[in-house]
Enzyme design. Structure first.
Site, PDB file in Angstrom:
ATOM      1  N   TRP B 418     -60.054 120.519  35.435  1.00 29.48           N
ATOM      2  CA  TRP B 418     -60.495 121.763  36.071  1.00 29.48           C
ATOM      3  C   TRP B 418     -61.744 122.300  35.379  1.00 29.48           C
ATOM      4  CZ3 TRP B 418     -61.198 126.899  34.634  1.00 29.48           C
ATOM      5  CH2 TRP B 418     -61.340 127.797  35.679  1.00 29.48           C
ATOM      6  N   HIS B 419     -61.802 122.099  34.067  1.00 32.61           N
ATOM      7  CA  HIS B 419     -62.944 122.636  33.327  1.00 32.61           C
ATOM      8  C   HIS B 419     -64.223 121.864  33.557  1.00 32.61           C
ATOM      9  CE1 HIS B 419     -59.870 124.908  31.162  1.00 32.61           C
ATOM     10  NE2 HIS B 419     -60.835 125.754  30.902  1.00 32.61           N
ATOM     11  N   GLY B 420     -64.097 120.649  34.042  1.00 29.74           N
ATOM     12  CA  GLY B 420     -65.312 119.906  34.324  1.00 29.74           C
ATOM     13  C   GLY B 420     -64.996 118.475  34.690  1.00 29.74           C
TER      14      GLY B 420
END
Lengths: 320, 563
Positions: B418-420
């Site tokens: 989700w963060h990248g």
């Protein structure tokens, strides 16, 4: 009254914002205004002092003997050179001790050179964001550039400015730059001035304001200031450029500055491109073919003259 | 557009709030007169628009508004405001040749007509929700800059709204609708965020040559996708009732404070406030204070201490000494925290001004003694989201230890992704999973009992995990890790001697501020002294300093005195 106390912060904040808003709007407006008109080369606007520094400059005039002549390069150098015949220098390889009496003036690239380069013996007058426009007012370590120049005689003065100014009108930048060079000339008449061409940026770091095209325009204008006698133009880009004429992406992480370890290369290149005045024309350094081009360009007419006029000018200022 | 910009604070927010509160008859005149003066100063002293058309628009607007503010009832006054706003927007938009065509004029007139109709026909709260929706769409539009993304955003809202209705009303096809809604939302997220990453990896692993497209991620998509999914899942589970009003739903999803960087607000959190909320001076005061603190965190701490990280990136990881490498990851940790926490605080503050209670997102994470605790305190709304909509639906801890292990792994893998979209985030997620698992079965109790050891452990491990988070390139990552270990560190000529002293000298103030504001002490003091004059003055100083920094940051963009 109770309400006033409950909403004290709100009221004061609103009031300050209302008071401050015209200033802020002006800022925002100027900002967007500037972005709209793409930084294309325009007709010369300001030829002498930049308008915004006028007021500041007059109030806090530097105490040191700041050169007053503006834009008198030709006259000044003529006067200096008419006395003795111009002695043109050639580029030769030198050791790091060459930089014992050198001063580097520059922006963040020079800061990197100071911090990560190998030439610790030189003096530096550099700061992040230093520009030719504001150099008269900028103080670093308690003195302006003129203070630094008056403090002791230098044999060599390296100047690399322009990346902060390049988005602006080229003529204005060149005029400010010329003023600076003339000033240095006046304060340190015997020093060799090296005008360093600005390092290119990577394509990824190019913006509408900062581009290699504009940097090249600026660099070529700067190279015209070099007379091959007292002022020389050197250009690091041949070392760090890729085949498209931009800064090689592997050498940098932000696209503007080379990585710390490459300042060693930079210093080696500086050593390889030092001017020897009055010495018999030595062969230009062979290790850097591209740099040699720049060298020969600047010293072309020197070949004959230096041979005849063997005046060891280097020693003149080292004794002062 | 970000909150910590002059444009937001001095243009967007005031205009938004004027529209938002266009009601109370007793304040109208004052607001109109003051705004007219400011706009007048702007137009004629700053922008120098001495042309007949703008002068005419200005005079007509001011006269109309003064007349209306004295005579018109609330509903008509709103419409007058909208007309004036539309005139200004039209002048701005159609002065650009790109918009001077029949299509955009039609769209513009259509939008204004719909707004007028809705504004006139709705009650006060409905109107305010409408302003939130319209304002947020404009805010979003200014951020993404492309019409396609705005349309996609509105379409997503509409689809989720409809899906919510269907889930609630249908008896037998609930699951189908839920599936459709989740698939629809995640399809866009996957397409924008992971397509490039996916094709690159497929190419690398299976030696294919699928075209790798450079897709630009519309900002905020990770956040609004999660909110939409949480909404339809809540409606499916019966935890929340489907929203019956499209404008309310749009206002909930798009609400600009939380639109682009969280917190992730679940629907049940604001459902009540969307239908009835109170605006009081207390809340506005409180909201402004919270906003100021957030702004200070972002501008005065995060941006400043972050300078060290960019300095290090600039000189390259090869050229830093061991102490500087450590200093660098501490700086990065502070930057990350104050950036994100500041942003969340600003969002909460803005929400409060509008009468919403947005959930808290950070609770002093750097004061934790274990990683498990850290992640209960860091980006809390994301953690809750994963717990409620991934971990528990998968069975949580009720299906035996093997399943728990698997579920936790899934949660952390997704948290990483989700963060990248990059492998380092996957590894980062897996490392966190490993740490948390060891804490659960082995070390956790010890650290909880021996708090000092726990803090020391956190001081070491948090920056290290953030390093995995920060550096996407594995070669660079390796270089950095080697630099962290003093005896594996090569001495080289191109490392500045005592570089850490140099940088420490430059940045120690921000480290000190970061350290102090990571503890619970400042908040405790703030809570006690919230209403005292000292706090007010201090906050004013923070606000002024932040604005000054932003002002300086914009200093002469033409010249970019940055290098």
């Amino acid at each position: 009254m109770n309400n006033l106390k409950k909403g004290l912060y709100t009221i004061i904040l609103l009031f300050t914002c209302i008071v401050a808003s015209p200033i802020m709007f002006r800022k925002i407006w100027e900002n967007s205004d500037i972005k709209q008109q793409k930084a294309a080369a325009r007709a010369p606007v300001i030829s002498t002092q930049p308008a915004d520094t006028d007021s500041e400059g007059s109030t806090e005039a530097p105490k040191e003997t700041q050169p007053t002549s503006e834009g008198e390069t030709a006259a000044a150098t003529e006067a200096a050179t008419s006395a003795s015949e111009p002695v043109k220098g050639t580029f030769v390889q030198s050791g790091p001790e060459y930089f014992d009496d050198a001063l580097f003036i520059g922006d963040s690239r020079t800061v990197g050179l100071r911090d990560y380069g190998t030439l610790k013996n030189a003096d530096y007058f550099c700061d992040i964001g230093l520009s030719a426009y504001k150099i008269n007012e900028t103080t670093i370590g308690g003195s302006t550039v003129w203070g630094a120049l008056n403090a002791k005689p230098y044999g060599k003065i390296y100047v690399m400015l322009g990346i902060n100014e390049v988005g602006n009108d080229i003529e204005r930048t060149v005029s400010a730059y010329r003023q600076l060079i003339d000033g240095i000339r006046e304060v340190q008449p015997d020093a060799i001035i090296y005008i360093e061409g600005n390092l290119h940026v990577t394509p990824a770091a190019e913006t509408s304001l900062i581009s290699n095209e504009r940097l090249n325009m600026l660099n070529s204008r700067m190279s015209e200031m070099a007379d091959g006698v007292h002022t020389y133009y050197i250009d690091i880009n041949s070392v760090f450029d890729d085949e498209t004429g931009a800064l090689t992406a592997d050498y940098t992480s932000d696209g503007i500055h080379v990585l710390g370890k490459y300042y060693t290369t930079w210093c080696e290149w500086l050593c390889a491109n030092t001017v020897s005045q009055g010495q018999p024309a030595a062969a230009a350094p062979a290790e850097n073919a591209q740099a040699e081009e720049a060298a020969t360009y600047a010293s072309e007419p020197a070949e004959t003259e230096t041979a005849t006029q063997g005046l060891p000018q280097n020693e003149e200022f080292s004794n002062q | 557009m970000v909150f910590s910009s002059l444009k937001f604070i001095f243009i967007f927010l005031p205009v938004f709030l004027i529209f938002y509160s266009a009601s109370e008859k007793k304040y109208r005149n004052a607001v109109v007169v003051v705004s007219a003066i400011i706009v007048g100063i702007d137009m004629f002293m700053v922008m120098r628009l001495f042309r007949p058309l703008p002068i005419l628009i200005y005079l007509a607007s001011v006269l109309l508004l003064i007349y209306e503010s004295n005579n018109a009832p609330e509903k008509r006054f709103r419409c007058s405001l909208i007309i004036v706003g539309a005139a200004a927007a039209a002048y701005y938009l159609f002065s650009m040749p790109a918009y001077r065509n029949a299509k955009s004029i039609c769209i513009f007139i259509g939008c204004v007509a719909i707004l007028l109709l809705l504004a006139y026909s709705s009650n006060r709260l409905q109107y305010q929700n409408l302003v939130i929706l319209a304002g947020s769409v404009i805010f979003y539009g200014l951020g993404v800059g492309k019409l396609v993304y705005i349309v996609l955003f509105l379409l997503t809202n509409l689809v989720n709204f409809i899906v919510g209705q269907f889930i609630e009303n249908s008896k037998y096809t609930k699951k189908l609708w839920l599936f459709f809604g989740v698939a629809f939302n995640f399809w866009w997220l996957i397409f924008f965020k992971y397509w490039t990453f996916g094709t690159e990896n497929i190419n690398a692993i299976f030696h294919q040559s699928l075209t790798v497209k450079n897709i630009i991620l519309p900002i905020g998509i990770s956040f609004y996708t999660f909110q939409n999914v949480s909404y339809i899942a809540d409606v499916y589970k019966g935890k929340a009732q489907a929203e019956k009003n499209l404008i309310n739903y749009g206002a909930y999803i798009s609400m600009f404070p939380q639109l682009i960087a969280g917190p992730i607000v679940t629907y049940d959190h604001v459902a009540k406030e969307l239908k009835s909320r109170k605006h009081t001076l207390d809340k506005v005061e409180d909201g402004l204070k919270t906003f100021t603190i957030g702004l200070g965190y972002k501008v005065l701490i995060a941006n400043q201490v972050g300078g060290l990280w960019s300095d290090i990136s600039m000189v390259g990881f090869d050229s830093i000494s061991s102490p500087l490498a450590w200093l660098g990851i501490f700086a990065y940790s502070f930057q990350l925290y104050f950036d994100f926490c500041g942003y969340s605080l600003m969002a909460i503050g803005l929400g409060k001004i509008m009468g919403f209670e947005l959930p808290r997102n950070f609770d002093h994470p750097y004061m934790s003694v274990t990683m498990t605790e850290f992640w209960r305190r860091w980006h809390m709304t994301l953690g809750t989201w994963f717990k409620d909509y991934v971990y528990i639906p998968l069975g949580g801890n009720r299906k035996g230890p093997g399943r728990l292990f698997f579920n936790t792994l899934v949660v952390w893998l997704f948290t990483g992704l989700w963060h990248g979209a990059s492998w380092n985030f996957v590894i980062w997620g897996l490392v966190l999973f490993a740490i948390i698992m060891t804490e659960k079965y082995w070390t956790g109790n010890f650290f909880n009992k021996h708090k000092i050891v726990g803090h020391a452990y956190m001081i070491l491990i948090i920056p290290l995990t953030w390093l995995l988070f920060a550096v996407t390139d594995f070669h660079e990552l390796g270089v950095y890790f080697r630099n962290l270990i003093p005896f594996m560190h090569k001495k080289a000529e191109y490392i500045m001697e005592n570089d850490y002293v140099h940088y420490w000298h430059k940045y120690w103030k921000y480290f000190a501020a970061g350290l102090i504001f990571s503890t619970r002490i400042p908040e405790a003091i703030y809570k006690k002294m919230k209403n005292s004059i000292v706090t007010v003055l201090l906050l004013l100083v923070i606000f002024g300093a932040s604005v000054y920094c932003m002002y300086r940051g914009m200093d002469d963009p033409f010249m970019y005195f940055r290098f």
